[in-house]
Design a protein around this motif. Structure first.
Motif, PDB file in Angstrom:
ATOM      1  N   PRO A 174     -36.954  21.949  10.423  1.00 40.21           N
ATOM      2  CA  PRO A 174     -36.949  22.514   9.078  1.00 40.21           C
ATOM      3  C   PRO A 174     -36.610  21.456   8.035  1.00 40.21           C
ATOM      4  CG  PRO A 174     -34.955  23.119  10.247  1.00 40.21           C
ATOM      5  CD  PRO A 174     -35.831  22.394  11.231  1.00 40.21           C
ATOM      6  N   LYS A 175     -36.110  20.369   8.475  1.00 36.92           N
ATOM      7  CA  LYS A 175     -35.648  19.352   7.550  1.00 36.92           C
ATOM      8  C   LYS A 175     -36.815  18.495   7.087  1.00 36.92           C
ATOM      9  CE  LYS A 175     -31.281  16.963   7.382  1.00 36.92           C
ATOM     10  NZ  LYS A 175     -30.367  16.116   8.122  1.00 36.92           N
TER      11      LYS A 175
ATOM     12  N   PHE B 179     -31.621  24.029   5.758  1.00 38.09           N
ATOM     13  CA  PHE B 179     -32.406  22.927   5.228  1.00 38.09           C
ATOM     14  C   PHE B 179     -33.509  23.384   4.290  1.00 38.09           C
ATOM     15  CE2 PHE B 179     -30.874  21.856   9.482  1.00 38.09           C
ATOM     16  CZ  PHE B 179     -29.885  20.979   9.086  1.00 38.09           C
ATOM     17  N   ARG B 180     -33.155  24.336   3.441  1.00 39.29           N
ATOM     18  CA  ARG B 180     -34.124  24.804   2.458  1.00 39.29           C
ATOM     19  C   ARG B 180     -33.641  24.403   1.081  1.00 39.29           C
ATOM     20  NH1 ARG B 180     -38.330  25.208   5.561  1.00 39.29           N
ATOM     21  NH2 ARG B 180     -37.987  26.592   7.313  1.00 39.29           N
TER      22      ARG B 180
ATOM     23  N   GLU C 170     -42.301  16.398  -3.839  1.00 40.57           N
ATOM     24  CA  GLU C 170     -41.346  15.714  -4.714  1.00 40.57           C
ATOM     25  C   GLU C 170     -39.978  15.675  -4.046  1.00 40.57           C
ATOM     26  OE1 GLU C 170     -41.298  18.162  -8.267  1.00 40.57           O
ATOM     27  OE2 GLU C 170     -39.870  19.550  -7.384  1.00 40.57           O
ATOM     28  N   THR C 171     -39.106  14.829  -4.563  1.00 38.83           N
ATOM     29  CA  THR C 171     -37.752  14.790  -4.034  1.00 38.83           C
ATOM     30  C   THR C 171     -36.909  15.852  -4.720  1.00 38.83           C
ATOM     31  OG1 THR C 171     -37.486  12.913  -5.523  1.00 38.83           O
ATOM     32  CG2 THR C 171     -37.541  12.433  -3.189  1.00 38.83           C
ATOM     33  N   THR C 172     -35.985  16.449  -3.957  1.00 37.28           N
ATOM     34  CA  THR C 172     -35.146  17.492  -4.546  1.00 37.28           C
ATOM     35  C   THR C 172     -33.765  16.956  -4.922  1.00 37.28           C
ATOM     36  OG1 THR C 172     -34.307  18.171  -2.390  1.00 37.28           O
ATOM     37  CG2 THR C 172     -36.228  19.334  -3.220  1.00 37.28           C
ATOM     38  N   ASN C 173     -33.417  15.791  -4.438  1.00 35.59           N
ATOM     39  CA  ASN C 173     -32.105  15.265  -4.792  1.00 35.59           C
ATOM     40  C   ASN C 173     -32.175  14.006  -5.654  1.00 35.59           C
ATOM     41  OD1 ASN C 173     -33.161  13.884  -2.632  1.00 35.59           O
ATOM     42  ND2 ASN C 173     -31.220  13.659  -1.554  1.00 35.59           N
TER      43      ASN C 173
ATOM     44  N   VAL D 255     -26.095  23.633  14.631  1.00 31.91           N
ATOM     45  CA  VAL D 255     -27.347  23.932  13.955  1.00 31.91           C
ATOM     46  C   VAL D 255     -28.212  22.692  13.872  1.00 31.91           C
ATOM     47  CG1 VAL D 255     -28.344  24.581  11.764  1.00 31.91           C
ATOM     48  CG2 VAL D 255     -26.383  25.818  12.651  1.00 31.91           C
ATOM     49  N   LEU D 256     -27.598  21.584  13.566  1.00 29.56           N
ATOM     50  CA  LEU D 256     -28.393  20.381  13.437  1.00 29.56           C
ATOM     51  C   LEU D 256     -29.012  19.986  14.759  1.00 29.56           C
ATOM     52  CD1 LEU D 256     -26.182  18.368  11.008  1.00 29.56           C
ATOM     53  CD2 LEU D 256     -28.480  19.205  10.604  1.00 29.56           C
TER      54      LEU D 256
ATOM     55  N   ASN E   5     -25.739  16.409  -9.923  1.00 29.60           N
ATOM     56  CA  ASN E   5     -27.072  16.972 -10.123  1.00 29.60           C
ATOM     57  C   ASN E   5     -27.113  17.908 -11.332  1.00 29.60           C
ATOM     58  OD1 ASN E   5     -29.138  19.087  -9.766  1.00 29.60           O
ATOM     59  ND2 ASN E   5     -29.681  17.818  -8.020  1.00 29.60           N
TER      60      ASN E   5
ATOM     61  N   LEU F 265     -18.204  13.805   8.213  1.00 30.57           N
ATOM     62  CA  LEU F 265     -19.272  12.966   8.759  1.00 30.57           C
ATOM     63  C   LEU F 265     -18.970  11.482   8.620  1.00 30.57           C
ATOM     64  CD1 LEU F 265     -22.468  14.826   7.457  1.00 30.57           C
ATOM     65  CD2 LEU F 265     -21.634  14.716   9.804  1.00 30.57           C
TER      66      LEU F 265
ATOM     67  N   LEU G  50     -32.396  20.910  13.496  1.00 30.34           N
ATOM     68  CA  LEU G  50     -32.626  19.908  12.575  1.00 30.34           C
ATOM     69  C   LEU G  50     -33.707  18.979  12.871  1.00 30.34           C
ATOM     70  CD1 LEU G  50     -30.449  17.472  11.212  1.00 30.34           C
ATOM     71  CD2 LEU G  50     -32.555  18.303  10.753  1.00 30.34           C
TER      72      LEU G  50
ATOM     73  N   ASN H  83     -42.918  23.727   9.581  1.00 28.46           N
ATOM     74  CA  ASN H  83     -41.891  22.794  10.045  1.00 28.46           C
ATOM     75  C   ASN H  83     -42.437  21.646  10.881  1.00 28.46           C
ATOM     76  OD1 ASN H  83     -39.876  24.174   8.792  1.00 28.46           O
ATOM     77  ND2 ASN H  83     -39.260  25.339  10.597  1.00 28.46           N
TER      78      ASN H  83
ATOM     79  N   GLN I 226     -24.265  14.702  13.007  1.00 22.31           N
ATOM     80  CA  GLN I 226     -25.254  15.709  12.630  1.00 22.31           C
ATOM     81  C   GLN I 226     -26.156  16.047  13.804  1.00 22.31           C
ATOM     82  OE1 GLN I 226     -27.023  15.068   8.559  1.00 22.31           O
ATOM     83  NE2 GLN I 226     -25.669  13.297   8.593  1.00 22.31           N
TER      84      GLN I 226
ATOM     85  N   VAL J 149     -22.058  23.260  12.057  1.00 26.54           N
ATOM     86  CA  VAL J 149     -23.051  22.341  11.530  1.00 26.54           C
ATOM     87  C   VAL J 149     -23.642  21.515  12.664  1.00 26.54           C
ATOM     88  CG1 VAL J 149     -23.339  20.270  10.159  1.00 26.54           C
ATOM     89  CG2 VAL J 149     -22.098  22.217   9.241  1.00 26.54           C
TER      90      VAL J 149
ATOM     91  N   PHE K 290     -37.083  16.108   0.517  1.00 23.78           N
ATOM     92  CA  PHE K 290     -38.326  16.476  -0.158  1.00 23.78           C
ATOM     93  C   PHE K 290     -38.562  17.978  -0.171  1.00 23.78           C
ATOM     94  CE2 PHE K 290     -38.986  12.367   1.911  1.00 23.78           C
ATOM     95  CZ  PHE K 290     -39.379  11.583   0.842  1.00 23.78           C
ATOM     96  N   GLN K 291     -39.449  18.382  -1.050  1.00 21.61           N
ATOM     97  CA  GLN K 291     -40.002  19.721  -0.957  1.00 21.61           C
ATOM     98  C   GLN K 291     -41.469  19.646  -1.321  1.00 21.61           C
ATOM     99  OE1 GLN K 291     -38.592  22.719  -3.662  1.00 21.61           O
ATOM    100  NE2 GLN K 291     -39.179  21.632  -5.508  1.00 21.61           N
TER     101      GLN K 291
ATOM    102  N   PRO L 196     -35.445  21.340  -8.266  1.00 21.50           N
ATOM    103  CA  PRO L 196     -34.016  21.120  -8.486  1.00 21.50           C
ATOM    104  C   PRO L 196     -33.639  19.674  -8.768  1.00 21.50           C
ATOM    105  CG  PRO L 196     -34.463  21.510  -6.157  1.00 21.50           C
ATOM    106  CD  PRO L 196     -35.745  21.730  -6.887  1.00 21.50           C
ATOM    107  N   GLY L 197     -34.517  18.741  -8.427  1.00 17.78           N
ATOM    108  CA  GLY L 197     -34.152  17.339  -8.637  1.00 17.78           C
ATOM    109  C   GLY L 197     -34.518  16.811 -10.006  1.00 17.78           C
TER     110      GLY L 197
ATOM    111  N   TRP M   7     -27.566  24.133   6.562  1.00 19.28           N
ATOM    112  CA  TRP M   7     -27.825  24.781   7.852  1.00 19.28           C
ATOM    113  C   TRP M   7     -29.280  25.164   7.985  1.00 19.28           C
ATOM    114  CZ3 TRP M   7     -23.204  28.616   8.900  1.00 19.28           C
ATOM    115  CH2 TRP M   7     -22.011  27.853   8.954  1.00 19.28           C
TER     116      TRP M   7
END
Lengths: 451, 298
Positions: A222-223, B255-256, A253-256, A11-12, B212, B199, A16, A50, A190, A8, A370-371, B151-152, B253
């Motif tokens: 990508p983040k 971030f999708r 929109e937010t995904t979480n 990758v970050l 969720n 973390l 990231l 990205n 991270q 992790v 977000f997405q 998904p949110g 990893w």
């Protein structure tokens, strides 16, 4: 977990990139004893594939020498990746996308034109370095880069561990909120770096700005997220964040967290015209309460080629480029021409999303992710006033019209009460007798100039 | 593989005797678990449309469900696989309504057709490879321009998650695939919590991720599909762990978004292999004389 941890981190670090902006939406670090409280941060997020450009603005009103921000960033940013933004453009973007009030005037019931009245809910804005390299080294902190951009002295830091970073920042006079170390540590693990900015008073005096201009950074990652955790640490109560996303495909929109459309299109009593800011604040507070402060609110989603009604003109390609819309530069003035769109200077290939979030550490424990969707449906916060016909009415339809007015007034009162949580009795009292068509006794010149 | 087995492979009604009529015979099994599932999904859809204000138009929902049913009917006839049974198609249709977002009605129809048609066409060892809804979503995300998944949008209300989980659990227990769900949730929770511990993040973060609604929906209604999971229990646990790892990879990893969906689709390709090395009794929906959850060898 060891293996996972290594991967992790790698990758970050490599990919990231981050997003991050943030601390800006939070995390001011005061250098003296000033208690900092950031009420409303604004972030413009420009993103395609990205590539990300983030502009951060806030309404810091204290002494500039007290101002500092610490923002986790994914990679070491070179000087060319940071610049000072233009506050006026963000204000324009804010005005363009602000929730709006519209007015309609009833036609003569005995024998219907639209006039718009728009008033933006106002928002606001934003953002020294040391000779501590030696000390930094001993604490495991590396100053990866340092430079002055506009009125800001900027450092890009990396660190081996959060305790060293925290000690270094404290030594430098930064006041860190309790709990900062753990949050810094998680970002460090991270693979993130820290962007630290302070105001260079000499530069500020030379440049002559009396306010802090927004900071802008460009990077690839990508983040697609905003780190808000640092910002929740030094806040007295909930914080306010506006995200203006400019993208190509569609709404963000937010995904979480849930993204919720604010109630829109409600008819409201006329007196709201004089109290629109109060109304909007109360309504927003009420909606936040209903969602238990666990949602992000959509205030505006629109193709930036046009608006209807316009709270302000759409932004020019030049302004959009200042905000970081890099694809306009690649494409010349804009995207493919589309005759349906109305906009001075031609259509632009930009879709705007305005998100408004009130958050604290409990209700928003993790950073915003977000997405970009492909949803291009337009949405705006829009509230409607209907003015009764003020002329003389002498016909059979008049009585029916008066009845309809009473029904409408009651409905408007109920809407207002429901949206804001204001007691219905208070609303009715302020409206006055329901459905009464008051004669307009203003002098002729007042009518003329008011219109 | 005899004729009966083919019928079952289609997740069709499944009663050796109930072969007459369009709907399951009233004398058929006390409760087909799919009926619980249909009721729960329909309830969730209503909740989503009217309470959560999800971007699902009722007419789009109807279009998707009808398209799924018609495709099921046509494919059943074309494949000559016994009587038409609307239940599985209804489940796929409702699941699509819950998860897929599009502003283009024709894409909604295409997704429904893709979902059902995949059951009839993408088969290995007489078992369909992908969960139909999962396949349709992934295919549409890959190849269609105007489709997205939010998904949110189910939020993270703990109460809602609990209700959904309870309702889902019922379905799972009836369908005897609780092991996949539990193994998946355990692995995924382990990864999320482990990451946060490493973390130094507060546990509120992984807990928020686990609350969720979309995750709960996925765990109890999609990955638990008994027709597409491995036959043996060990295989299913392995499969669940792979899906969890895949989802984690996509989210943290790469971030999708929609890691769960991508991971399930990719891991589904490993099921034939898992079945080969870890064989087990093939699932069949309960027959008239069987108790819900009972499995028989085919």
């Amino acid at each position: 977990m060891k293996l996972a941890a290594i991967v992790v981190t790698t990758v970050l670090t490599v990919a990231l990139a981050a997003a991050t902006a943030l601390a800006f939406c939070g995390f001011y670090v005061a250098r003296a004893d000033t208690k900092l409280f950031n009420q409303a941060s604004q972030v413009v997020l420009v993103r395609h594939e990205n590539k990300t450009v983030i502009t951060m603005a806030n309404d810091f009103k204290g002494d500039p020498k007290e101002f500092a921000i610490v923002v986790p960033v994914p990679t070491i940013l070179e000087k060319g990746q940071i610049r000072v933004g233009d506050r006026a453009v963000i204000e324009h973007l804010d005005a363009y996308s602000a929730p709006r009030l519209v007015e309609y005037f009833d036609d003569d019931p005995c024998r219907p034109h639209i006039q718009y009245y728009s008033r933006g809910a106002t928002l606001r804005e934003l953002a020294a370095q040391d000779r501590m390299a030696e000390r930094a080294k001993s604490l495991g902190v590396t100053i990866e880069a340092q430079y002055t951009v506009g009125e800001y002295d900027i450092l890009i830091l990396s660190a081996k561990e959060s305790a060293g970073l925290e000690a270094w920042l404290r030594d430098g006079g930064y006041r860190l909120p309790t709990g900062a170390s753990a949050v810094l540590g998680s970002y460090l693990k991270q693979g993130m770096k820290f962007f630290v900015a302070r105001v260079n008073l000499k530069e500020q005096a030379r440049l002559g700005f009396t306010y802090l201009r927004p900071l802008q950074m460009a990077f690839e990652s990508p983040k697609f997220m905003l780190p808000i955790r640092l910002g929740t640490l030094n806040a007295d109560g909930p914080q306010e964040l506006f995200v203006f996303a400019l993208t190509r495909k569609g709404r963000v929109e937010t995904t979480n967290y849930r993204t919720v459309r604010l109630p829109t299109g409600s008819e409201l009593p006329l007196y709201v015209k004089d109290e629109f800011p109060q109304f909007y604040r109360a309504m927003f507070a009420e909606q936040v309460k209903r969602e238990s402060m666990r949602a992000v609110f959509l205030e505006y989603a629109w193709d930036m080629s046009w608006c209807d009604p316009c709270a302000a003109d759409p932004l020019s390609p030049e302004e959009l480029r200042k905000l970081g819309v890099f694809w306009l530069a690649e494409n010349g003035a804009g995207g493919a021409p589309d005759p349906r769109r109305i906009r001075p200077g031609g259509p632009v290939d930009v879709f705007m999303t305005r998100l408004h979030v009130r958050y604290d550490a409990t209700s928003f424990p993790e950073d915003l992710v977000f997405q970009e969707t492909v949803d291009r449906a337009n949405f705006q916060g829009r509230y409607i006033l209907h003015h009764p016909w003020k002329g003389e009415v002498k016909c059979e339809a008049a009585e029916r019209y008066r009845q309809a007015l009473r029904v409408r007034a009651e409905r408007e009162a109920a809407n207002l009460s429901s949206l804001t949580g204001w007691p219905i009795e208070d609303v009715r009292r302020k409206i006055g007798p329901l459905g009464e068509v008051k004669p307009d006794n203003r002098p002729w010149w007042q009518k003329l100039f008011a219109d | 593989m005899n004729r009966l087995a083919l019928v079952e492979a289609e997740a069709l009604p499944v009663s050796a005797t109930a072969t007459v009529g369009v709907l399951p015979a009233p004398t058929a099994p006390r409760w087909d678990p799919r009926l619980y599932q249909i009721a729960t999904l329909a309830g969730l859809l209503g909740y989503g449309i009217w309470w959560l204000d999800l971007e699902v138009q009722p007419q789009t929902a109807v279009t998707i469900v009808l398209s799924a049913l018609v495709t099921q009917l046509v494919c059943t006839r074309l494949a000559g696989r016994g009587p038409f049974d609307p239940r599985s198609a209804l489940i796929s249709g409702l699941s699509l309504c819950l998860l897929m977002r599009t502003g283009v009605p024709s894409l909604a129809v295409l997704a429904a057709i893709t979902a059902i048609a995949s059951k009839f066409t993408l088969r290995i060892r007489d078992k369909h490879v992908f969960n139909p809804t999962n396949f349709a979503l992934v295919a549409m995300l890959l190849f269609a321009q105007d489709v997205w998944v939010s998904p949110g949008q189910w939020g993270s209300g703990i109460v809602f998650a609990f209700l959904l989980a309870s309702a889902g659990a019922l379905v799972v227990n009836r369908a005897a695939r609780a092991d996949v769900t539990l193994a998946f949730l355990a692995c995924y929770a382990g990864l999320l919590i482990g990451r946060s511990l490493w973390l130094g993040e507060p546990l509120a973060i992984p807990l928020h991720r686990l609350e969720n609604g979309a995750l709960v929906l996925f765990s109890f209604f999609m990955i638990s599909d008994p027709r597409t999971t491995p036959d043996s229990r060990l295989g299913r646990v392995l499969f669940a762990a792979l899906v969890a790892l895949g989802a984690y990879t996509v989210q943290f990893w790469l971030f999708r978004t929609n890691g769960l969906l991508w991971s399930l689709a990719v891991c589904s390709l490993s099921v034939p292999l898992i079945d080969r090395f870890l064989p087990g009794p093939r699932f069949r929906w309960p027959a008239a004389t069987a108790h819900p959850g009972e499995r028989k060898l085919v």
